[in-house]
Design a protein around this motif. Sequence first.
Motif, PDB file in Angstrom:
ATOM      1  N   LYS A 336      35.957 -18.057 -17.132  1.00 59.55           N
ATOM      2  CA  LYS A 336      36.153 -19.632 -16.904  1.00 59.55           C
ATOM      3  C   LYS A 336      36.166 -20.548 -18.160  1.00 59.55           C
ATOM      4  O   LYS A 336      35.172 -19.767 -19.361  1.00 59.55           O
ATOM      5  CB  LYS A 336      35.544 -20.047 -15.868  1.00 59.55           C
ATOM      6  N   LYS A 337      37.297 -20.275 -18.216  1.00 56.99           N
ATOM      7  CA  LYS A 337      38.024 -22.023 -19.305  1.00 56.99           C
ATOM      8  C   LYS A 337      37.152 -23.187 -19.601  1.00 56.99           C
ATOM      9  O   LYS A 337      37.303 -24.053 -17.596  1.00 56.99           O
ATOM     10  CB  LYS A 337      39.834 -21.825 -19.229  1.00 56.99           C
ATOM     11  N   ASN A 338      36.414 -23.212 -20.236  1.00 58.87           N
ATOM     12  CA  ASN A 338      35.890 -24.344 -20.816  1.00 58.87           C
ATOM     13  C   ASN A 338      35.727 -25.095 -21.844  1.00 58.87           C
ATOM     14  O   ASN A 338      36.376 -24.256 -23.028  1.00 58.87           O
ATOM     15  CB  ASN A 338      34.180 -24.215 -20.853  1.00 58.87           C
ATOM     16  N   THR A 339      36.673 -26.211 -22.204  1.00 58.54           N
ATOM     17  CA  THR A 339      37.101 -26.826 -23.511  1.00 58.54           C
ATOM     18  C   THR A 339      35.991 -27.817 -23.291  1.00 58.54           C
ATOM     19  O   THR A 339      35.334 -29.077 -23.383  1.00 58.54           O
ATOM     20  CB  THR A 339      38.281 -27.640 -23.265  1.00 58.54           C
ATOM     21  N   ALA A 340      35.710 -28.194 -25.535  1.00 59.81           N
ATOM     22  CA  ALA A 340      35.042 -29.342 -25.503  1.00 59.81           C
ATOM     23  C   ALA A 340      35.877 -30.195 -26.218  1.00 59.81           C
ATOM     24  O   ALA A 340      36.945 -29.650 -27.104  1.00 59.81           O
ATOM     25  CB  ALA A 340      33.803 -29.040 -26.055  1.00 59.81           C
ATOM     26  N   LEU A 341      35.684 -31.566 -26.888  1.00 60.61           N
ATOM     27  CA  LEU A 341      36.545 -32.459 -28.162  1.00 60.61           C
ATOM     28  C   LEU A 341      35.187 -32.686 -29.239  1.00 60.61           C
ATOM     29  O   LEU A 341      33.888 -32.269 -28.981  1.00 60.61           O
ATOM     30  CB  LEU A 341      36.062 -33.343 -27.544  1.00 60.61           C
ATOM     31  N   ARG A 342      36.481 -31.797 -30.197  1.00 60.15           N
ATOM     32  CA  ARG A 342      35.310 -31.824 -31.043  1.00 60.15           C
ATOM     33  C   ARG A 342      36.203 -32.439 -32.557  1.00 60.15           C
ATOM     34  O   ARG A 342      36.736 -32.707 -32.631  1.00 60.15           O
ATOM     35  CB  ARG A 342      35.482 -29.969 -31.941  1.00 60.15           C
ATOM     36  N   LEU A 343      34.537 -33.987 -33.181  1.00 56.07           N
ATOM     37  CA  LEU A 343      35.450 -34.862 -33.621  1.00 56.07           C
ATOM     38  C   LEU A 343      35.490 -33.916 -35.672  1.00 56.07           C
ATOM     39  O   LEU A 343      34.650 -33.083 -35.741  1.00 56.07           O
ATOM     40  CB  LEU A 343      34.321 -35.635 -33.614  1.00 56.07           C
ATOM     41  N   VAL A 344      36.918 -33.702 -35.685  1.00 51.93           N
ATOM     42  CA  VAL A 344      37.608 -33.149 -37.283  1.00 51.93           C
ATOM     43  C   VAL A 344      38.325 -34.700 -38.076  1.00 51.93           C
ATOM     44  O   VAL A 344      38.338 -35.301 -37.171  1.00 51.93           O
ATOM     45  CB  VAL A 344      38.441 -32.431 -36.913  1.00 51.93           C
TER      46      VAL A 344
END
Length: 756
Positions: A336-344
Amino acid sequence: MYNTRLVNFSLASFRSKFVPNHCRYFVLSFIRGNIFRSFSSLSLERTETSSQERDIHKLRNVGISAHIDSGKTTLTERVLFYSGRIREIHEVKGKDGKGATMDFMELERERGITIQSAATSCFWANHPINIIDTPGHVDFTIEVERALRVLDGAVLVLCAVGGVQSQSLTVSRQMNRYKVPRVAFINKVDRQGANPFRVVQQLRDKLHKWAAPVVIPIGLEDELKGVIDIIQREALYFEGKFGEQVVKKQIPEALVDDVEKHRKNLVEMVAELDEDIADKFLSEQEITEQELKQAIRKLTVNLQFIPVFMGSALKNCGVQPLLDGIVQYLPNPKEKKNTALRLVKKEIDGEVKQVEEPVELNPSPNEKLVSLAFKLEDGRYGQLTYLRVYQGTLKRGDYIVNSRTGKKVKVPRLVRMHADEMEEISEAVAGDICAVFGVECASGDTFTDGKDTFSMESVFIPEPVISLAVKPKTREVSNNFTKALTRFMREDPTFHFYSDPETKQMIISGMGELHLQVYLERMRREYGVECEAGQPQVNFRETVTRRTNFDYLHKKQTGGAGQYGGVIGYIEPSEDPLHNEFVNRVVGNAIPPNLIPAVEAGFREACERGSLTGHRVQGVRMVLEDGKSHSVDSSELAFRIAAIMAFREAFPKAGPAILEPIMNVEVQIPTEFQGAVVGALNRRRGIILSAVDYGELSVIQAEVPLYEMFGYSTELRSMTQGKGEYTMEYKEHRETTQHIQQMLIEKYQKEQAERK
């Protein structure tokens, strides 16, 4: 045949004082797993000894969801029993007074419905399965929403008589929103009027999904005897007191042709979607059982296909093949593909700025920790926070960081839930669902180990549609009253409360009458607070229907620095009917740029209370084109007041209208009462969308204003001799009739006059 006395002796021994509490579950699971699951084609060995050693490929995170009264909780009870997780079966609203394991709230057992989602875990054929049993009533849809947000797969339970019902459609939309693969279980095939193959067709027609049975029943209604696995061409009979012994036999001769027909249809449907199966099918090569199962698994995980199982949970028939199907066809956390947002940090136009970048998470225990708090509960020991660990490892005693607040907190206790019981664990790894104590947060917060800044997408939260004015009967319990409201709002994002500044009343809002009744009853039982509740209030909205210009100058001189602010522009209907929009088209410095936000703040403040009925204004766009300012007297306060007054002057000229919530209503009744029920819905300003006759059962779907639905449950029971039932779900806000609009305006004006 197994030696029953040996089994009973073994179970009794492990209940004795010689076996520690925390070991009993594993020993009991081993005994039942090896005795009662002899038919499973999967390995029965148990090798897990710790979270780190467990194979994530075998883990399944599964939700059980359906329309109300489709048998979800009964099905979950059987799953727990056959997997060895519980030792006895209890029924929903059981005569023994205990009730089903997952309905642990006293209120749930009394009403016979699931109110809160409940988590548990079990083993089946050497596969650990985390299960969340969710409510079926639309008033508690947020429980389904946040469960599906964190699950990798789901079981969609359908009634063999009712078929795909209104809440089935809602649950399917929620599964689509979070891209959750699913298998279907058509329950209650022992009921009079059961037609599971009609339900399979509804899956295709109503849910627009490729679906086909992999299991079919041997007999229907009171002639149900077992099920047939059409892939392996085996008849399965469920013997023993609770159907725990699965006996394989040859397919009854009368059903051989039916089995081959359904198997051929299954292969043809899979061939439509899978190239490898299509090549073999077209060249008339033999397709093996393993090849067919692998193809079905791939299509299910990719959301292209729904394998359908059938049986009766109440009659202990067909549950074990479903468990095999969960293991066989639903994905593990790695699939199951799961994504998160990362501050860069990135260089944009010569400047280094922080931007959010989507990152695909890797469900490995050795990665940086990322976990999502998806549900909060106030328990005996403080706030209990349910977490889904997406990557990394969470250990008791670790320090974790809340990405929203930046606060670092220690994890004092880590537990795995079994309904309302807790099992202490030392760690949870990627893919696990666990709970922690003593961590203050909000639903939807992301927790990390602080090594990187991640944020997970939160849960979709529908707007409340109904409100009540409430107050405690005595002043002595006012503290508990406030505590209860605060706790409920923290636990349930669809439950709101606020104090009306004009009437000084406490207003609670929720998804329906039942939703608010449950919280009032919980307040009485858990906090000792008896409440008086006013008539349910519908959350009407106000809007505009045409464009109108405004030109307003706010000027006030008080001796010192004055107030000076002018705004020019227009208001009009917004393209988004649910939200308000502010557009700045000021050219030059007629209004200083730093004061533009004050104009927007004034516009949004003015939208909080409309002039027709005092309800919130929505679906309006304010376009600011020009203005006037003063070098000394212009301020944020002056422009905020100017925007408020400009909106109030323009609103009555912009064709104001009142919007009312429209509900999707589905009524199930005996066919003999169809005419009377349709007539009653028409009298309530309902629009009949369909009225389908399924023999003795009729299902009516309609759109009805919520304002007209109060007291409908009593009327329906009266019309149908207590045999009718209905569900309703919010659809949209729509302009109300002139008669209702005039009545609401007069009522509001009268209330305003009485307050002066």
